[in-house]
Write an enzyme that holds these catalytic residues in place. Structure first.
Site, PDB file in Angstrom:
ATOM      1  N   THR A  74      18.162 -72.743  23.790  1.00 39.18           N
ATOM      2  CA  THR A  74      17.861 -73.579  24.962  1.00 39.18           C
ATOM      3  C   THR A  74      19.163 -74.186  25.485  1.00 39.18           C
ATOM      4  O   THR A  74      19.464 -74.112  26.687  1.00 39.18           O
ATOM      5  CB  THR A  74      16.872 -74.708  24.581  1.00 39.18           C
ATOM      6  OG1 THR A  74      15.659 -74.104  24.138  1.00 39.18           O
ATOM      7  CG2 THR A  74      16.598 -75.624  25.754  1.00 39.18           C
ATOM      8  N   ALA A 202      19.591 -69.032  15.858  1.00 41.22           N
ATOM      9  CA  ALA A 202      19.526 -68.606  14.449  1.00 41.22           C
ATOM     10  C   ALA A 202      18.103 -68.473  13.935  1.00 41.22           C
ATOM     11  O   ALA A 202      17.806 -67.582  13.138  1.00 41.22           O
ATOM     12  CB  ALA A 202      20.298 -69.600  13.574  1.00 41.22           C
ATOM     13  N   THR A 242      30.115 -83.348  16.348  1.00 42.33           N
ATOM     14  CA  THR A 242      30.426 -82.887  14.998  1.00 42.33           C
ATOM     15  C   THR A 242      29.620 -81.642  14.674  1.00 42.33           C
ATOM     16  O   THR A 242      28.408 -81.598  14.913  1.00 42.33           O
ATOM     17  CB  THR A 242      30.104 -84.009  13.980  1.00 42.33           C
ATOM     18  OG1 THR A 242      30.917 -85.126  14.308  1.00 42.33           O
ATOM     19  CG2 THR A 242      30.378 -83.560  12.552  1.00 42.33           C
ATOM     20  N   CYS A 328       6.802 -72.120  23.274  1.00 39.47           N
ATOM     21  CA  CYS A 328       7.524 -73.203  23.931  1.00 39.47           C
ATOM     22  C   CYS A 328       6.744 -73.778  25.097  1.00 39.47           C
ATOM     23  O   CYS A 328       7.014 -74.870  25.549  1.00 39.47           O
ATOM     24  CB  CYS A 328       8.881 -72.708  24.405  1.00 39.47           C
ATOM     25  SG  CYS A 328       9.744 -71.867  23.096  1.00 39.47           S
TER      26      CYS A 328
END
Ligand code: PLP
Length: 386
Positions: A74, A202, A242, A328
């Protein structure tokens, strides 16, 4: 046999044990911040990130430095569309996409329209395929981007990536593809297919959720993007924040396993979806395939079953996890925009089921799934006939 049977691998996949094993040390022992390389903790984390970057790049024949890690597909889609629209504003304001794209592209495109950009939404035929002549015809001197998904998440139809890539290149337009469902299942080569930007996730390939990537071509042509998230300048300034080191390590391992095992798994998946369709056809009158009969993802089957209402149908299935359409958008009761685009009308969109087979399945489960669906259809039809 394990029940319920999971056949919704387009929604998500479980983390593969080898992936989990690779990730675990990065939660505890090697917990450093990959941007804090002045000590060994951070250095080791950053080394792991770079290994994973190379593994993800190898899956699509890209260079490691062309991979930008994101929170998922997304975000990758949003970065591609908004990033190009802003960075190439002086060149043009027109984007070409397709009506059957995932909402992560469609809603980003709608937002761009709201912000004053122009978007062409290409139609599809009854199989979910775009017409290459329409792609050519839609290009104007102001076109900056063509965004067409590699494989549809509902009906599995594949796009002719190399043809679109060639057309885009001939016209000096960038080509983005949302390869979330395709990567790891069919071979993708960003050079051969002339892809400039490509989105990955992933969790569709047995990696963890919450991690994905955008491939951004660095030469011939060098693609420039405006960032969407500002901060510490991570990921070449394109995606600050990060890094999710365990997630990235898991993504890398998932990509590596997918690359190595695709050639053996894809024929197995194809055999299962072929058998599933044949079995449903044998036992249920009127079953029809949604999507292209051959140009489709090996692990996808989407069928229309006359006289059923798919949401109610699935709600009553306790031993089999399948989908009506895209997870979704499952919060909405709107008919699937993808099936509607095929032109068969609302009844078909409300009566379609999506199966996504994967590593968790067995040949026996395929037979059981056929029986579960066929028996429930028979029961519902008997009630209707009363
Ligand atoms: C084609 C496609 N694009 C994008 C996404 C969104 O991916 P993510 O869950 O990584 O944000 C999905 C997931 O359903 C998808 O199928």
């Amino acid at each position: 046999m394990q029940r319920p049977i999971y056949m919704d691998h387009h929604a998500t996949t479980p983390v593969e044990p080898r992936v989990l094993a690779a990730m675990l040390p990065y939660f505890t022992d090697v917990f450093g911040n990959a941007a804090s390389k002045d000590h060994d903790f951070g250095y080791q984390a950053s080394q792991a990130v770079e290994r994973a970057r190379a593994q993800v790049a190898a899956l699509i024949n890209a260079r490691p430095d062309e991979i930008i890690f994101t929170s998922g597909a997304t975000e990758a889609n949003n970065l591609a569309l908004f990033g190009v629209a802003e960075r190439y504003a002086d060149k043009g304001d027109h984007i070409i996409t397709c009506v059957t794209e995932h909402k992560a592209v469609l809603d980003a495109a709608k937002r761009l329209e709201y912000l004053g950009k122009r978007v062409t939404y290409l139609r599809v035929d009854q199989y979910g395929c775009i017409d290459l002549d329409e792609v050519r015809a839609a290009i104007t001197p102001k076109t900056i981007l063509i965004s067409i998904m590699a494989a549809n998440n509902e009906i599995g139809t594949l796009a002719p990536l190399a043809d679109i890539g060639r057309i885009a290149r001939e016209h000096g337009v960038l080509f983005h593809t949302d390869a979330t469902q395709a990567a790891g299942y069919i071979p993708i080569d960003v050079h051969q297919q002339q892809i400039d930007l490509l989105s990955l996730s992933a969790h569709k390939m047995y990696g963890p959720k919450g991690i994905g990537a955008l491939y951004v071509r660095r030469s011939n042509p060098r693609v420039r993007l405006a960032p969407m998230i500002y901060g510490g300048g991570h990921e070449r300034g394109l995606r600050s924040g990060t890094l999710n080191v365990p997630g990235i390590v898991g993504f890398g391992m998932a990509a590596e396993i997918a690359r190595r095992e695709m050639a053996t798994l894809a024929p197995q998946y194809r055999a299962w979806t072929t058998r599933l369709f044949a079995g449903l056809q044998e036992r249920i009158e009127g079953v029809a395939l949604n999507g292209h009969p051959t140009e489709r993802l090996p692990h996808n089957l989407n069928v229309y079953i006359p006289q059923i209402e798919s949401r109610a149908f699935i709600a009553g299935l306790h031993d089999l996890a399948i989908a009506t359409g895209s997870a979704c958008t499952s919060a909405s009761v709107e008919p699937s925009h993808v099936i509607m685009a095929l032109g068969f009308g609302e009844e078909r969109a409300h009566g379609s089921l999506r199966f996504g087979v994967g590593r968790t399945n067995t040949s026996d489960q395929i037979e059981v799934a056929i029986s579960i669906v066929a028996e429930r259809v028979a029961k519902l039809r008997a009630l209707l006939a009363r």
